[in-house]
Write a protein that holds these residues in place. Structure first.
Motif, short mmCIF file in Angstrom:
data_model
loop_
_atom_site.label_atom_id
_atom_site.label_comp_id
_atom_site.label_asym_id
_atom_site.label_seq_id
_atom_site.Cartn_x
_atom_site.Cartn_y
_atom_site.Cartn_z
N ALA A 147 -31.86 -17.51 -43.43
CA ALA A 147 -32.41 -17.08 -44.53
C ALA A 147 -33.65 -17.65 -45.63
O ALA A 147 -34.10 -16.39 -46.90
CB ALA A 147 -31.07 -17.07 -45.44
N THR A 148 -33.01 -18.75 -46.18
CA THR A 148 -34.65 -19.51 -46.70
C THR A 148 -35.80 -18.86 -46.54
O THR A 148 -36.60 -18.36 -47.31
CB THR A 148 -34.43 -20.92 -47.39
N PHE A 181 -19.71 -13.09 -55.37
CA PHE A 181 -20.54 -13.40 -55.50
C PHE A 181 -22.00 -12.72 -55.48
O PHE A 181 -22.84 -13.47 -56.17
CB PHE A 181 -20.50 -15.03 -55.04
N LEU A 182 -21.83 -12.19 -54.56
CA LEU A 182 -23.49 -12.21 -54.15
C LEU A 182 -24.14 -11.09 -55.45
O LEU A 182 -24.60 -11.16 -55.50
CB LEU A 182 -23.28 -11.25 -52.44
N VAL A 183 -22.47 -9.99 -54.96
CA VAL A 183 -23.58 -9.01 -56.45
C VAL A 183 -23.23 -9.29 -57.82
O VAL A 183 -24.14 -8.80 -58.31
CB VAL A 183 -22.22 -7.79 -56.50
N ALA A 227 -26.73 -16.70 -49.51
CA ALA A 227 -26.91 -15.34 -50.68
C ALA A 227 -28.22 -15.70 -51.53
O ALA A 227 -29.08 -14.82 -51.54
CB ALA A 227 -26.42 -14.16 -51.10
N ASP A 228 -28.27 -17.08 -51.69
CA ASP A 228 -28.66 -17.39 -53.34
C ASP A 228 -30.26 -17.50 -52.44
O ASP A 228 -31.02 -17.35 -54.07
CB ASP A 228 -28.28 -18.92 -53.98
N ALA A 229 -30.75 -17.35 -51.83
CA ALA A 229 -32.00 -18.41 -51.12
C ALA A 229 -32.86 -16.57 -51.67
O ALA A 229 -34.40 -16.82 -52.41
CB ALA A 229 -32.62 -18.34 -50.09
#
Length: 327
Positions: A144-145, A214-216, A261-263
């Motif tokens: 994902a990164t 948390f993604l939203v 999802a943080d990337a």
């Protein structure tokens, strides 16, 4: 009759969901003019563009990560790690940290898995190294990164190196300075008394609800930063390297975004340097608000109050050093 009179108003206090939905639809129709104007505003359009882009890019990785972490938590016995790790704690710590590279797991899954490892006899230092590394450097997160930073492939290596260094350092610190009375042993297995199929889908539902929420929230925050917060404010923080690193590290703690999802959220913060965004990616999977609560519930408050601040400070320091070298 008295009982009936008391029951009628009591029923009237509860709104029926279909009635509530109907009221909302009627309100939307009545206020469609102002709503249309609000949605067509340039700020709103910019906000929606960033929000949808972050969610759409991150969602596939989040789903894959949740499925894999649930499979590991349910189908891989904790005794496997006891047999696989070296007996000497000093060697077990880096071995457990490296295991995070090949064993995917999000933050929500890593805490109960680490508790199971401690309960099955793995030295706490090694279990804590795995707890920190698994959600930060597993294949889903690294992929994902790479997708989020297509023009900066060095971010993948920097995230891997920085996160692994922090995980091993915290394991060794606990081995040398930690005390048994600071860590409350986990009480029981997370999936005790449930079949494997039920436990798997229960874990998937739990992680999807939590990680998706948390993604939203993270996507909304990223969109707000891009569309609403004055660019001069963000530029002022981004122009100072030390403040930029600290600001994004604190933001990672507050947003509590799933590591799958943080990337994509970090990639959207283009006014900040790669090093400060690296701090965001290293700190988030290791210590945030939800992780602090989970660590407190699993290992006790005495543990969390000592472990979380040291992890936060060390993650910032290592991110700055690794960023200076690799970025």
């Amino acid at each position: 009759m008295a009982t009936t009179k008391e029951e009628v108003p009591r029923r009237g206090r509860h709104l029926d969901p279909p009635l509530l939905l109907t009221m909302l639809l009627v309100l939307a129709v009545v206020a469609q003019g102002p709503l249309r104007g609000l949605l067509s505003a340039p700020v709103t359009q910019s906000w929606m563009t960033v929000f949808v882009a972050v969610v759409v890019q991150a969602l596939p990785f989040l789903v894959i990560g949740v499925l894999l972490s649930a499979a590991i938590a349910v189908f891989v016995p904790a005794s496997f790690f006891v047999r696989a790790l070296p007996k000497r704690p000093a060697l077990a710590v880096p071995a457990a940290g490296v295991a995070g590279v090949v064993l995917p797991g999000c933050e929500c899954a890593s805490v109960p898995v680490a508790g199971a490892l401690v309960r099955r006899g793995v030295t706490p230092a090694a279990a804590l190294a795995f707890l920190l590394s698994a959600p930060a450097i597993n294949p889903i997160v690294l992929t994902a990164t790479a997708v989020a930073f297509p023009g900066n492939p060095e971010m993948v290596l920097a995230r891997l190196v920085a996160s692994l260094l922090v995980a091993c350092a915290m394991g060794w610190l606990w081995q040398g300075l930690g005390r048994g009375e600071w860590m409350r042993p986990p009480e029981r297995p997370s999936y005790e008394g449930r079949g494997r199929g039920a436990a798997f889908w229960g874990s998937v539902r739990h992680d999807v609800m939590h990680a998706g929420g948390f993604l939203v929230v993270g996507a909304m925050a990223a969109a707000t930063l891009k569309a609403v917060v004055p660019a001069s404010w963000l530029n002022a923080a981004a122009d100072n390297p030390a403040i930029a690193i600290l600001a994004l590290a604190v933001l990672a703690v507050l947003l509590s975004i799933c590591s799958e999802a943080d990337a994509f959220v970090a990639a959207s913060l283009t006014q900040f340097s790669l090093t400060s965004r690296l701090a965001f990616l290293v700190v988030g999977p290791m210590i945030d608000l939800k992780l602090f609560a989970m660590q407190t519930a699993t290992f006790g408050r005495a543990f969390a109050l000592r472990f979380a601040p040291v992890t936060f400070a060390l993650a910032i320091l290592v991110s700055a050093l690794v960023g200076a070298v690799l970025l």
